[in-house]
Design an enzyme around this catalytic site. Structure first.
Site, PDB file in Angstrom:
ATOM      1  CG  LEU A 242      36.563  38.697  48.347  1.00  0.00           C
ATOM      2  CD1 LEU A 242      36.762  38.551  49.955  1.00  0.00           C
ATOM      3  CD2 LEU A 242      35.928  38.515  47.625  1.00  0.00           C
ATOM      4  CG  HIS A 243      43.069  36.452  48.844  1.00  0.00           C
ATOM      5  ND1 HIS A 243      43.257  35.395  48.124  1.00  0.00           N
ATOM      6  CD2 HIS A 243      44.818  36.621  48.756  1.00  0.00           C
ATOM      7  CE1 HIS A 243      44.244  34.842  48.141  1.00  0.00           C
ATOM      8  NE2 HIS A 243      45.612  35.318  48.053  1.00  0.00           N
TER       9      HIS A 243
END
Length: 341
Positions: A233-234
């Site tokens: 995930l960013h």
């Protein structure tokens, strides 16, 4: 800003400036809000028509919300719903699968992680466009911005699909370069990740299927950086992603076709906010304390949701009169409410 005086409502053209500001503040984490003023204005107008119900329902509706800090007197966040992921064609993503290869003669068995290009989510409703100003991340405002949408879906199930998804951005650097894209997508699209994002405008273009391999992709054959980044995930998306996980979304089955970010997926009827929401009659009490809860009116065009404190008594919610007013309601009106744990 440690208060509950927030209001979630449909976006209007008066909100265009601030939504454009949000789109520029999160270039790599909001795919559905490109910093293009004309497109943003068209999106808001399309949303207003959807809320008004002025046209027949055909699945291409967009519902765009903004979150107001009533004490500060300004909009501090935005979020949306796309009625159907396939409103502009098919919605493509990768499904995580595992294949087992074995040789009895050699006594060797291998379990291989593969990615299968699929259209599984094409008939899903999508949550989209979540952004909130960073200084509000430790308040309850993000709960309202994300979960308030689910109460709208709960109140109007005929407008949406039975299953729901949410894209989440994968890992990329400040220039938008993605390890997963560099190892996989770039080989077939022959262009950098930011350019591919801009040219496709989403995941539903036919040429995605035309250019990407239909056979399963063996993850072990990708670069080590891509293998590590797949499903990651960013950092900018940790807040909304955590809310989705708490709602009961599955975040392990699907990944984004471009940057490998996790795609959350669930059955609407099984989500925590939908299961726990109660239809209540509102009672005003200026001295009430009680527990934090999220309350929404039962309207479509005039949808409003807010945070408040209150006490539940069977089918009644005793709460602050100011919260009832924010909802555009009067005492004894019907609403739906869910506890905020």
């Amino acid at each position: 800003m440690n208060h509950l005086d927030y209001l979630l409502r449909p976006a209007t053209l008066d909100d265009l400036d601030v939504i454009e500001k949000f789109s520029r503040a999160a270039t790599f984490s909001i795919r559905t809000l490109k910093p293009d003023r004309a497109r943003l204005a068209a999106r808001i107008e399309r949303s207003l028509k959807a809320f008004a119900g002025s046209e027949p329902v055909n699945g291409d509706e967009i519902y765009h919300f903004v979150l107001e800090d009533m004490q500060a007197g300004r909009v501090v966040g935005t979020s949306g719903i796309v009625a159907s992921a396939a409103s502009n064609g098919r919605f493509y993503c990768y499904h995580n699968e595992f294949l087992v290869h074995g040789s009895e003669e050699l006594g060797i068995t291998n379990r291989e992680h593969t990615l299968r290009l699929c259209e599984d989510l094409s008939d899903h409703t999508l949550l989209s466009s979540f952004y909130i100003e960073p200084e509000y991340s430790e308040t309850l405002a993000p709960q309202l911005l994300s979960r308030g949408r689910l109460l709208f879906i709960r109140n109007y199930p005929h407008l949406f699909a039975e299953r729901i998804g949410a894209e989440n951005p994968g890992l990329c650097d400040d220039e938008g370069n993605s390890p997963v894209w560099d190892a996989l997508g770039h080989r077939f699209f022959k262009m950098p990740f930011p350019e591919a994002e801009q040219r496709t405008g989403g995941r539903s273009k036919a040429f995605i299927a035309e250019l990407m391999p239909r056979m399963p992709v063996y993850v072990s054959l990708l670069s080590k950086d891509a293998q590590w980044a797949l499903g990651q995930l960013h950092p900018d998306a940790e807040l909304p992603f955590g809310i989705l996980v708490a709602e009961g979304f599955d975040v392990d089955s699907y990944v984004d076709i471009f940057d490998g970010g996790p795609i959350a997926e669930a059955r609407v009827a099984m989500l925590r906010s939908v299961v726990s929401a109660l239809n209540v009659e509102l009672r005003g009490d200026a001295g009430v304390e009680g527990e934090a809860c999220l309350v929404a009116n039962m309207e479509r065009t005039g949808f409003r949701a807010t945070l408040t404190r209150g006490q539940f008594f069977e089918d009644t919610l005793q709460t602050m009169p100011s919260a009832i007013q924010r909802l555009g309601l009067t005492e004894d009106a019907r609403a739906c409410a869910v506890r905020v744990d």
